[in-house]
Design an enzyme around this catalytic site. Sequence first.
Site, short mmCIF file in Angstrom:
data_model
loop_
_atom_site.label_atom_id
_atom_site.label_comp_id
_atom_site.label_asym_id
_atom_site.label_seq_id
_atom_site.Cartn_x
_atom_site.Cartn_y
_atom_site.Cartn_z
N CYS A 4 -8.92 10.85 -17.39
CA CYS A 4 -8.84 10.49 -15.97
C CYS A 4 -9.42 11.64 -15.13
CB CYS A 4 -7.40 10.22 -15.58
SG CYS A 4 -7.15 10.05 -13.80
N CYS A 7 -6.83 13.34 -12.86
CA CYS A 7 -5.93 14.21 -13.63
C CYS A 7 -6.65 15.51 -13.99
CB CYS A 7 -5.45 13.50 -14.90
SG CYS A 7 -4.13 12.29 -14.63
N HIS A 99 -4.91 6.86 -5.26
CA HIS A 99 -5.33 7.83 -4.24
C HIS A 99 -5.35 7.19 -2.87
CE1 HIS A 99 -8.86 5.95 -6.05
NE2 HIS A 99 -9.43 6.02 -4.86
N HIS A 101 -7.03 7.42 0.74
CA HIS A 101 -8.14 7.96 1.51
C HIS A 101 -7.65 8.26 2.93
CE1 HIS A 101 -11.59 6.49 -1.12
NE2 HIS A 101 -10.62 5.69 -1.55
P1 AMP Z 1 -11.95 4.22 -4.73
O1 AMP Z 1 -13.11 3.28 -4.60
O2 AMP Z 1 -10.87 3.95 -3.72
O3 AMP Z 1 -11.44 4.28 -6.14
O4 AMP Z 1 -12.49 5.65 -4.32
C1 AMP Z 1 -12.85 6.62 -5.24
C2 AMP Z 1 -13.34 7.79 -4.44
O5 AMP Z 1 -13.35 8.93 -5.26
C3 AMP Z 1 -14.77 7.62 -3.89
O6 AMP Z 1 -14.73 7.73 -2.46
C4 AMP Z 1 -15.53 8.75 -4.55
O7 AMP Z 1 -16.50 9.32 -3.69
C5 AMP Z 1 -14.44 9.73 -4.89
N1 AMP Z 1 -14.69 10.62 -6.01
C6 AMP Z 1 -15.10 10.27 -7.25
N2 AMP Z 1 -15.19 11.37 -8.04
C7 AMP Z 1 -14.80 12.42 -7.27
C8 AMP Z 1 -14.69 13.82 -7.52
N3 AMP Z 1 -14.97 14.37 -8.71
N4 AMP Z 1 -14.28 14.61 -6.49
C9 AMP Z 1 -14.01 14.08 -5.28
N5 AMP Z 1 -14.08 12.76 -5.00
C10 AMP Z 1 -14.49 11.94 -5.99
ZN ZN Z 2 -4.95 10.40 -13.64
#
Ligand code: AMP
Ligand code: ZN
Length: 116
Positions: A4, A7, A99, A101
Site C-alpha cells: 500500500c 502505508c 484518505h 482530501h
Molecule cells: P483518490 O482518487 O481519492 O484515491 O485520490 C488519490 C490521490 O492520491 C490523488 O489525488 C493522487 O494525486 C494522490 N497520490 C497518489 N500517490 C501519491 C503520493 N505518492 N504522494 C502524494 N499523493 C499521492
Molecule cells: Zn495502507
Amino acid sequence: MSDCIFCKIVEGKIPAKKVYEDEDILAFNDINPARPVHVLVIPKKHITSLATVVAEDTAVLGKMLAKANEIATAQGSPDGFRVLINTGRIGNQEVPHLHLHIVGGPEPVGPMLKRI
Ligand code: AMP
Ligand code: ZN
C-alpha cells in the site's frame, strides 16, 4: 499492508511533503494538486476505504475531520476549504487506503461536481 503506497508513506519508505502528523493520523501534500492547497489526511492504521470502516475506527475518522481546519489554515486556506473522501469504484477511489482530501486556497473551489 506491505503493498500500500500510503502505508509506505507512513513507514517513511516513500517520500512525502508532510504537513501534520500525530500518533494516529498523517497529512501530506497531494502529489498532483487539484487546487493551490491540496492535502491528503490519512489514518496511520491501514483502512481500505469508508466501505470497510469498523466501530473502532470512529475516533480516528473524527480526528481526521477535527484537524482539517487547522491543517487547511496552516497551508494557506484560512477562509474555508472542501473535504472529499472518494470511496470504491463508484467514487473513483484510486488509492485503497482511506484518505480525506482537503482542497482550497485563496479562491473558491467552485461547484461540487461538474454538471453533465
Ligand atoms: P483518490 O482518487 O481519492 O484515491 O485520490 C488519490 C490521490 O492520491 C490523488 O489525488 C493522487 O494525486 C494522490 N497520490 C497518489 N500517490 C501519491 C503520493 N505518492 N504522494 C502524494 N499523493 C499521492
Ligand atoms: Zn495502507
